[in-house]
Design a protein around this motif. Structure first.
Motif, PDB file in Angstrom:
ATOM      1  N   LEU A 110       0.832  -1.207   0.000  1.00  0.00           N
ATOM      2  CA  LEU A 110       0.000   0.000   0.000  1.00  0.00           C
ATOM      3  C   LEU A 110       0.864   1.254   0.000  1.00  0.00           C
ATOM      4  N   MET A 111       1.899   1.255   0.837  1.00  0.00           N
ATOM      5  CA  MET A 111       2.786   2.407   0.894  1.00  0.00           C
ATOM      6  C   MET A 111       3.536   2.588  -0.424  1.00  0.00           C
ATOM      7  N   GLY A 112       3.777   1.480  -1.131  1.00  0.00           N
ATOM      8  CA  GLY A 112       4.469   1.542  -2.408  1.00  0.00           C
ATOM      9  C   GLY A 112       3.669   2.215  -3.505  1.00  0.00           C
ATOM     10  N   GLU A 139     -11.584   9.211  -0.279  1.00  0.00           N
ATOM     11  CA  GLU A 139     -11.101  10.047  -1.374  1.00  0.00           C
ATOM     12  C   GLU A 139     -10.004   9.392  -2.208  1.00  0.00           C
ATOM     13  N   VAL A 140      -9.434   8.268  -1.735  1.00  0.00           N
ATOM     14  CA  VAL A 140      -8.421   7.584  -2.545  1.00  0.00           C
ATOM     15  C   VAL A 140      -8.980   6.303  -3.179  1.00  0.00           C
ATOM     16  N   SER A 141     -10.281   6.132  -3.157  1.00  0.00           N
ATOM     17  CA  SER A 141     -10.898   4.902  -3.660  1.00  0.00           C
ATOM     18  C   SER A 141     -10.586   4.654  -5.136  1.00  0.00           C
ATOM     19  N   ASP A 142     -10.753   5.664  -5.960  1.00  0.00           N
ATOM     20  CA  ASP A 142     -10.499   5.480  -7.392  1.00  0.00           C
ATOM     21  C   ASP A 142      -9.040   5.118  -7.642  1.00  0.00           C
ATOM     22  N   TYR A 143      -8.141   5.777  -6.925  1.00  0.00           N
ATOM     23  CA  TYR A 143      -6.715   5.502  -7.098  1.00  0.00           C
ATOM     24  C   TYR A 143      -6.390   4.063  -6.699  1.00  0.00           C
ATOM     25  N   LEU A 144      -6.958   3.601  -5.585  1.00  0.00           N
ATOM     26  CA  LEU A 144      -6.718   2.227  -5.145  1.00  0.00           C
ATOM     27  C   LEU A 144      -7.257   1.227  -6.161  1.00  0.00           C
ATOM     28  N   ASN A 147      -4.802   1.104  -9.088  1.00  0.00           N
ATOM     29  CA  ASN A 147      -3.377   0.862  -8.891  1.00  0.00           C
ATOM     30  C   ASN A 147      -2.998  -0.262  -7.930  1.00  0.00           C
ATOM     31  N   PHE A 148      -3.874  -0.630  -7.011  1.00  0.00           N
ATOM     32  CA  PHE A 148      -3.518  -1.670  -6.053  1.00  0.00           C
ATOM     33  C   PHE A 148      -3.926  -3.019  -6.624  1.00  0.00           C
ATOM     34  N   GLN A 149      -2.975  -3.651  -7.311  1.00  0.00           N
ATOM     35  CA  GLN A 149      -3.268  -4.881  -8.030  1.00  0.00           C
ATOM     36  C   GLN A 149      -2.387  -6.057  -7.615  1.00  0.00           C
ATOM     37  N   LEU A 158      -9.302  -6.276  -5.711  1.00  0.00           N
ATOM     38  CA  LEU A 158      -9.941  -5.501  -4.652  1.00  0.00           C
ATOM     39  C   LEU A 158     -11.452  -5.505  -4.820  1.00  0.00           C
ATOM     40  N   GLU A 159     -12.137  -5.583  -3.693  1.00  0.00           N
ATOM     41  CA  GLU A 159     -13.589  -5.479  -3.697  1.00  0.00           C
ATOM     42  C   GLU A 159     -14.005  -4.534  -2.578  1.00  0.00           C
ATOM     43  N   GLU A 160     -14.780  -3.529  -2.920  1.00  0.00           N
ATOM     44  CA  GLU A 160     -15.285  -2.602  -1.907  1.00  0.00           C
ATOM     45  C   GLU A 160     -16.496  -3.223  -1.223  1.00  0.00           C
TER      46      GLU A 160
END
Length: 260
Positions: A110-112, A139-144, A147-149, A158-160
């Motif tokens: 995540l930090m990466g 506010e970082v949902s779209d970015y995650l 990018n978090f794959q 990822l699943e919200e």
């Protein structure tokens, strides 16, 4: 007496930020929401805002026993709801039959992504069922999502989820009352762990102890309420309450012990 005298020198910047937020709420009558805060930051924020002014502070981290929480500073006539904190719960889908993911790997990945630690709350894990979840600022949902794959070399999805689908987090650790000769780092730790103060001093000097996630090598470092002491190979100690002195001049504290 200056408000800064009650806190550490390196906490001045954080106190200034809190004072700025308080002035904003007082001047605009509008609430101010923070990122996720660690226990020490929460303690300072609560102390600076106080309980008898026109501004109140409340905390929420997704559920009642989370360690990291977002705060809302608001006029005293407002009562924030859980939705106002804008917290998103994410589930990590990974090949659990072949891979064992650890807390540090997930946080490291995540930090990466280039986001601040403050954008993430607690990481929730049920290793027996292969369930891993974490909280993040909305506010970082779209970015995650984009990018978090992967975690390390392992592909993930990822699943919200709604907040009510979170793994129920039990209250961390065991609560314990101790008395210490002082609030020195070595003195406090030696009252919790089954080792001598001399041994604890060696741990500290060898770089095996962090306070609020920062390396501290001074045995005389003074602990304060809300501090989290991380001891490599042993676990963590959170100073919940500093209760005052005994008749013999020792300091009485309530701590929460989490073994690694």
């Amino acid at each position: 007496m200056s408000i800064y005298e009650h806190f550490r020198h390196d906490e001045k910047e954080w106190i200034d930020q809190v004072l700025e937020w308080r002035s904003y709420v007082e001047d605009t009558y509008a609430p101010k929401k923070t990122d996720f805060l660690d226990p020490r930051q929460q303690t300072i924020l609560r102390s600076v805002i106080g309980k008898n002014g026109d501004v109140e502070v409340t905390f929420f981290g997704g559920q009642s026993h989370t360690e990291r929480k977002r705060a809302i500073l608001s006029p005293d006539y407002m009562t924030p709801s859980s939705e106002d904190y804008d917290i998103t719960l994410w589930n990590i889908d990974y090949p659990q039959k072949f891979v064992n993911l650890e807390h540090r790997e997930i946080l490291g990945s995540l930090m990466g992504l280039g986001l601040k630690r403050e954008k993430f709350g607690d990481i929730l894990m049920d290793t027996s069922k292969g369930i891993i979840q974490f909280y993040a600022c909305k506010e970082v949902s779209d970015y995650l999502s984009l990018n978090f794959q992967q975690v390390g070399r392992n592909k993930i999805k990822l699943e919200e989820l709604p907040l009510e689908k979170a793994i129920v987090k039990a209250e961390d650790g065991s609560e314990k009352q101790i008395t210490s000769s002082s609030l020195r780092l070595d003195a406090v730790i030696s009252q919790v762990v089954p080792f001598s103060r001399q041994k604890v001093q060696q741990w500290i000097q060898q770089g095996n102890v962090k306070v609020n996630w920062k390396l501290v090598e001074q045995t005389s470092f003074e602990c304060k309420e809300g501090d989290t002491l991380s001891i490599r190979g042993f676990g963590r100690i959170t100073i919940k309450i500093i209760e005052g002195q005994t008749k013999k001049g020792k300091t009485r504290l309530t701590v929460i012990l989490q073994k690694s």
